[in-house]
Design an enzyme around this catalytic site. Sequence first.
Site, PDB file in Angstrom:
ATOM      1  N   ASP A  97      10.733 -25.482 -22.115  1.00  0.00           N
ATOM      2  CA  ASP A  97       9.860 -25.168 -20.686  1.00  0.00           C
ATOM      3  C   ASP A  97       8.694 -25.724 -20.805  1.00  0.00           C
ATOM      4  OD1 ASP A  97      10.561 -25.150 -18.330  1.00  0.00           O
ATOM      5  OD2 ASP A  97       9.991 -23.271 -18.524  1.00  0.00           O
ATOM      6  N   HIS A 193       6.585 -21.066  -8.495  1.00  0.00           N
ATOM      7  CA  HIS A 193       6.405 -20.498 -10.347  1.00  0.00           C
ATOM      8  C   HIS A 193       6.627 -18.572  -9.190  1.00  0.00           C
ATOM      9  CE1 HIS A 193       7.053 -24.360 -12.602  1.00  0.00           C
ATOM     10  NE2 HIS A 193       8.135 -23.245 -12.629  1.00  0.00           N
ATOM     11  N   GLY A 194       6.961 -17.983  -9.792  1.00  0.00           N
ATOM     12  CA  GLY A 194       5.989 -16.632 -10.218  1.00  0.00           C
ATOM     13  C   GLY A 194       6.903 -15.464  -9.535  1.00  0.00           C
ATOM     14  N   HIS A 227      13.158 -25.834 -10.460  1.00  0.00           N
ATOM     15  CA  HIS A 227      12.411 -25.210 -11.313  1.00  0.00           C
ATOM     16  C   HIS A 227      12.093 -23.651 -10.755  1.00  0.00           C
ATOM     17  CE1 HIS A 227      10.887 -26.728 -15.586  1.00  0.00           C
ATOM     18  NE2 HIS A 227      11.762 -27.409 -15.052  1.00  0.00           N
ATOM     19  N   GLY A 228      10.964 -23.149 -11.083  1.00  0.00           N
ATOM     20  CA  GLY A 228      10.292 -21.700  -9.588  1.00  0.00           C
ATOM     21  C   GLY A 228      11.556 -20.974  -8.988  1.00  0.00           C
ATOM     22  N   ASN A 270      15.890 -23.071 -13.253  1.00  0.00           N
ATOM     23  CA  ASN A 270      15.351 -22.207 -14.211  1.00  0.00           C
ATOM     24  C   ASN A 270      14.450 -20.711 -13.861  1.00  0.00           C
ATOM     25  OD1 ASN A 270      15.408 -24.981 -15.336  1.00  0.00           O
ATOM     26  ND2 ASN A 270      13.306 -24.610 -15.340  1.00  0.00           N
ATOM     27  N   ASP A 272      12.803 -17.080 -14.380  1.00  0.00           N
ATOM     28  CA  ASP A 272      12.224 -16.531 -15.931  1.00  0.00           C
ATOM     29  C   ASP A 272      11.360 -15.021 -15.289  1.00  0.00           C
ATOM     30  OD1 ASP A 272      10.127 -15.510 -17.692  1.00  0.00           O
ATOM     31  OD2 ASP A 272       8.989 -17.002 -17.910  1.00  0.00           O
ATOM     32  N   ARG A 276      11.462 -10.634 -16.450  1.00  0.00           N
ATOM     33  CA  ARG A 276      10.358  -9.953 -16.734  1.00  0.00           C
ATOM     34  C   ARG A 276      10.125  -8.305 -15.778  1.00  0.00           C
ATOM     35  NH1 ARG A 276       5.947 -14.363 -17.137  1.00  0.00           N
ATOM     36  NH2 ARG A 276       6.509 -16.030 -17.831  1.00  0.00           N
TER      37      ARG A 276
HETATM   38  P1  13P Z   1      10.025 -18.496 -12.057  1.00  0.00           P
HETATM   39  O1  13P Z   1       9.093 -18.026 -12.183  1.00  0.00           O
HETATM   40  O2  13P Z   1      10.859 -18.556 -10.501  1.00  0.00           O
HETATM   41  O3  13P Z   1      11.025 -17.489 -12.606  1.00  0.00           O
HETATM   42  O4  13P Z   1      10.752 -20.095 -13.184  1.00  0.00           O
HETATM   43  C1  13P Z   1      11.170 -20.084 -13.997  1.00  0.00           C
HETATM   44  C2  13P Z   1      10.857 -22.286 -14.211  1.00  0.00           C
HETATM   45  O5  13P Z   1      10.498 -22.342 -13.777  1.00  0.00           O
HETATM   46  C3  13P Z   1      10.395 -21.626 -15.930  1.00  0.00           C
HETATM   47  O6  13P Z   1      10.466 -23.441 -16.179  1.00  0.00           O
HETATM   48  O1  G3H Z   2       7.621 -22.524 -15.861  1.00  0.00           O
HETATM   49  C1  G3H Z   2       6.966 -21.997 -16.147  1.00  0.00           C
HETATM   50  C2  G3H Z   2       7.396 -20.120 -16.748  1.00  0.00           C
HETATM   51  O2  G3H Z   2       7.867 -19.361 -16.279  1.00  0.00           O
HETATM   52  C3  G3H Z   2       6.929 -20.389 -18.354  1.00  0.00           C
HETATM   53  O3  G3H Z   2       6.447 -19.269 -18.146  1.00  0.00           O
HETATM   54  O4  G3H Z   2       3.964 -20.063 -19.711  1.00  0.00           O
HETATM   55  O5  G3H Z   2       4.080 -18.291 -18.795  1.00  0.00           O
HETATM   56  O6  G3H Z   2       6.047 -18.717 -20.261  1.00  0.00           O
HETATM   57  P1  G3H Z   2       4.917 -19.233 -19.473  1.00  0.00           P
HETATM   58 ZN    ZN Z   3       8.892 -24.120 -14.461  1.00  0.00          ZN
END
Ligand code: 13P
Ligand code: G3H
Ligand code: ZN
Length: 384
Positions: A97, A193-194, A227-228, A270, A272, A276
Amino acid sequence: MLVPMRAILEAADTYRYGQGAFNMNSFGQVEAAVRVHELLHSGAILQGAEASNAYMGGAEDFMHGTIEQKRKGAKALGDAVKACGENSPVPIALHLDHGKSLESVKACIDGGYTSVMIDGSSLPYEDNVALTREVVKYAHPYGVTVEGELGVLAGVEDHVFSATSTYTNPMQAIDFFKKTGCDALAISYGTCHGANKGKDTVIRREIAIATKECMMHEGIHGFLVSHGSSTVPQEYVQQINEMGGKLENAFGIDVNQLVDVARCGINKINVDTDIRLACTRNILKMFLDQPALQKSPSIGPIFAAMTANPKNFDPRNYLNSIIDTVITGQIPDSDVEKIVACMKDGVMEAIAPLLVQFGSYRKSHLIQPVTLEQMADRYKKEGI
Ligand code: 13P
Ligand code: G3H
Ligand code: ZN
């Protein structure tokens, strides 16, 4: 079995459902992620970001890991996915990623990744094209899938922070696919993201629709990636804050918007942040329900690290005292076992509803079980 990501996205595209892609940062998370995809009969895309590879390679300062640490961690994550997924009945891809360099891509392919992203979105357009093309030329002879990125997402991408976004231009996306030969493309269309995506974010679905429509006219058999896309469940946020956390303005994307775009052009989604949050909520709850564990020699330092930084919800920042378990899955005592159980439950709770809502639930049989070698042959015949 392990497959190139392209095989999983071809089924998602043909049958018009969304395929979630989930970030992994420990052996236990991989184990749980594989299991929940099996239980729901869904293909799986598991992802390791550059920072995850550094972390799994033992880097304390994992946001600034060296290539050696990333190489080591890519192999650790690759080994974890092999151990948990090689004999799995569902097709599984391991994907880099936000890869930043060809070196990193090479380390991941050596470590057992079946797919890579090269994120040149912060570069001038022609440089992004050149870097992505270079990665395609390297990866396709291995049968490895390539995802690129065009347009800039607001928020934190690894340690690159962008306050504003630049939406993807659909016409430029067509040019990008043609010039690079990449399989998938991450677009910027309003996600970020985040955990601070803004309240009531409305994503610009017309960008996804227009891009996909143009691709069809041009005969481009590629895939679009969102993403995000974490949904940031409000009950997770509330519970973390009730237990001493300090998460402010934490809002995600309404899942109905993601379900909608999955039907009209977005193939990969995506996530993440949701994982968490779920892991953090579970671990905090365990420490409050069983206060004796706060003083445990093996896991007490985890509670101390969590309370010292109540704004943090990234498990990588508080699991230092059990890093061997994180990397290898070996469990030295029953207290550590409890943390691992919280993490595994967090992964399953976060992922399961999304597999159902995005629609990959009960679709694993639609994915062609293609090997990397077969995919490499296909690319060769098609000249990409
Ligand atoms: P989130 O921060 O919304 O979970 O996005 C994750 C992501 O895009 C990883 O590439
Ligand atoms: O897109 C970003 C992901 O959430 C990955 O996060 O770079 O902190 O592992 P990281
Ligand atoms: Zn991403």
